[in-house]
Design a protein around this motif. Structure first.
Motif, PDB file in Angstrom:
ATOM      1  N   ARG A 158       0.839  -1.189   0.000  1.00  0.00           N
ATOM      2  CA  ARG A 158       0.000   0.000   0.000  1.00  0.00           C
ATOM      3  C   ARG A 158       0.876   1.242   0.000  1.00  0.00           C
ATOM      4  O   ARG A 158       2.075   1.179   0.285  1.00  0.00           O
ATOM      5  CB  ARG A 158      -0.905   0.012   1.233  1.00  0.00           C
ATOM      6  CG  ARG A 158      -1.761  -1.233   1.371  1.00  0.00           C
ATOM      7  CD  ARG A 158      -2.744  -1.105   2.505  1.00  0.00           C
ATOM      8  NE  ARG A 158      -3.653   0.022   2.308  1.00  0.00           N
ATOM      9  CZ  ARG A 158      -4.857   0.103   2.854  1.00  0.00           C
ATOM     10  NH1 ARG A 158      -5.292  -0.861   3.645  1.00  0.00           N
ATOM     11  NH2 ARG A 158      -5.637   1.144   2.632  1.00  0.00           N
ATOM     12  N   THR A 163      -6.866   8.725   1.852  1.00  0.00           N
ATOM     13  CA  THR A 163      -8.155   8.298   1.312  1.00  0.00           C
ATOM     14  C   THR A 163      -7.983   7.625  -0.043  1.00  0.00           C
ATOM     15  O   THR A 163      -8.689   6.651  -0.342  1.00  0.00           O
ATOM     16  CB  THR A 163      -9.108   9.499   1.171  1.00  0.00           C
ATOM     17  OG1 THR A 163      -8.484  10.503   0.349  1.00  0.00           O
ATOM     18  CG2 THR A 163      -9.424  10.099   2.522  1.00  0.00           C
ATOM     19  N   ASN A 166      -6.920   4.012   0.318  1.00  0.00           N
ATOM     20  CA  ASN A 166      -8.067   3.185   0.699  1.00  0.00           C
ATOM     21  C   ASN A 166      -8.939   2.872  -0.513  1.00  0.00           C
ATOM     22  O   ASN A 166      -9.398   1.732  -0.694  1.00  0.00           O
ATOM     23  CB  ASN A 166      -8.916   3.899   1.756  1.00  0.00           C
ATOM     24  CG  ASN A 166      -8.182   4.092   3.065  1.00  0.00           C
ATOM     25  OD1 ASN A 166      -7.244   3.356   3.378  1.00  0.00           O
ATOM     26  ND2 ASN A 166      -8.598   5.077   3.836  1.00  0.00           N
ATOM     27  N   ASP A 170      -9.605  -0.884  -1.966  1.00  0.00           N
ATOM     28  CA  ASP A 170     -10.989  -1.364  -2.017  1.00  0.00           C
ATOM     29  C   ASP A 170     -11.369  -1.773  -3.443  1.00  0.00           C
ATOM     30  O   ASP A 170     -12.025  -2.812  -3.650  1.00  0.00           O
ATOM     31  CB  ASP A 170     -11.953  -0.282  -1.526  1.00  0.00           C
ATOM     32  CG  ASP A 170     -11.861  -0.051  -0.023  1.00  0.00           C
ATOM     33  OD1 ASP A 170     -11.253  -0.896   0.671  1.00  0.00           O
ATOM     34  OD2 ASP A 170     -12.381   0.979   0.444  1.00  0.00           O
TER      35      ASP A 170
END
Length: 313
Positions: A158, A163, A166, A170
């Motif tokens: 990651r 944000t 994320n 996702d």
């Protein structure tokens, strides 16, 4: 008119902000060139400011780069206190620590354009310019599924906690759901080569079998490849990064089996954000809303379209 690969720009009626004959000041606050994508973003920011200062003599620009969130907060507070900025273009170093100070700027009446990483609270910015981060994750996941039709074990790196990170993860998870691909480990590589080298070394020491890696960023992919090479492992069949770094695009062009594809995420989006803010400050053009730049899968068949050898990134 939107550029190719972009989704619609949402605008609001009367979206242009107040203007008059006096000089306006646009503050631009961005992270320092701590990795390749950020280096490209800094290059485009500097070039855009230089060009727009000639195009718009009624505008002044103040550009500040920060190597950590605390420095960026101080930069923004200084822009407000000493330059009295009329607009702020900000690419947050991290979402959480930048949200309160940027919110305070917005509440003071300064126009706010947020770029790329987003803030932790919605509705603060007047204009948001970014890549399609859910789409970036989705395109990456779909490619991973196409390369591993029988499933397999992968590890994921990651970026910095934000944000957009994320949203990417996702989107990726949704795309591989039910495919038989198992994420056996996931850690933050912070969009940094050295950090990603260390993370991948740890993955390799913990797991005897890793079929592929979603590095989710080209700088992180460089660190991952170095770790794999240093460990002498041959179980990892390929690494998928992202952003369209020229080094990686060239490897795709050349048919490198370890880098069979890449996913675009252009650092030049900062130029789009600065220019749109300048247009709003000097005209009646409505510019509020969201401008999203789509992600494209780079393969050997189309890689030449995305290879810019003279680019800094």
């Amino acid at each position: 008119m939107l550029t190719a690969g972009c989704t619609a720009l949402a605008i609001s009626a009367g979206g242009a902000f107040a203007q008059d004959a006096e000089t306006k000041v646009i503050g631009v606050s961005i992270p320092a060139a701590t990795h390749g994508w950020a280096g490209g973003m800094n290059f485009h920011a500097q070039q855009t400011v230089k060009r727009l200062e000639e195009v718009y003599p009624q505008l002044d620009f103040v550009l500040a780069t920060a190597s950590d969130p605390g420095k960026q907060v101080n930069d923004i507070e200084d822009m407000v206190a000493t330059r009295g900025i009329d607009a702020l273009v900000v690419l947050p170093f991290e979402s959480d620590p930048l949200t309160p100070p940027v919110q305070a700027v917005a509440e003071s009446g300064v126009w706010v354009t947020v770029v790329d990483r987003g803030l932790s609270v919605e509705g603060i910015s007047d204009l948001y310019v970014a890549g399609d981060n859910p789409g970036f994750g989705r395109v990456s996941g779909e490619y991973m599924v196409s390369m591993m039709p029988e499933g397999g074990k992968i590890v994921v790196l990651r970026g910095i906690p934000t944000t957009i990170d994320n949203e990417r993860v996702d989107g990726f998870k949704a795309a591989i759901e039910g495919s038989g691909i198992e994420i056996i480990d996931m850690e933050h590589g912070n969009w940094n080569r050295d950090d990603s080298f260390d993370v991948m070394q740890d993955f390799l020491s913990k797991h005897e079998q890793i079929d592929a890696v979603w590095a989710s960023d080209d700088d992180m992919a460089v660190g991952v490849l170095a770790a794999i090479d240093a460990a002498g492992r041959d179980d990892v069949k390929f690494v998928l990064g992202g952003a369209g770094m020229k080094e990686m695009v060239k490897r795709v062009m050349d048919g490198d089996t370890m880098i069979p594809a890449d996913v675009t995420y252009p650092p030049s989006m900062i130029a789009t954000a600065i220019e749109m803010t300048a247009v709003g400050l000097t005209s009646n053009a409505p510019v509020s809303g969201t401008f999203t730049i789509g992600s494209v899968l780079i393969t050997p068949e189309n890689a030449a379209q995305f290879y810019y050898p003279d680019s800094p990134f």
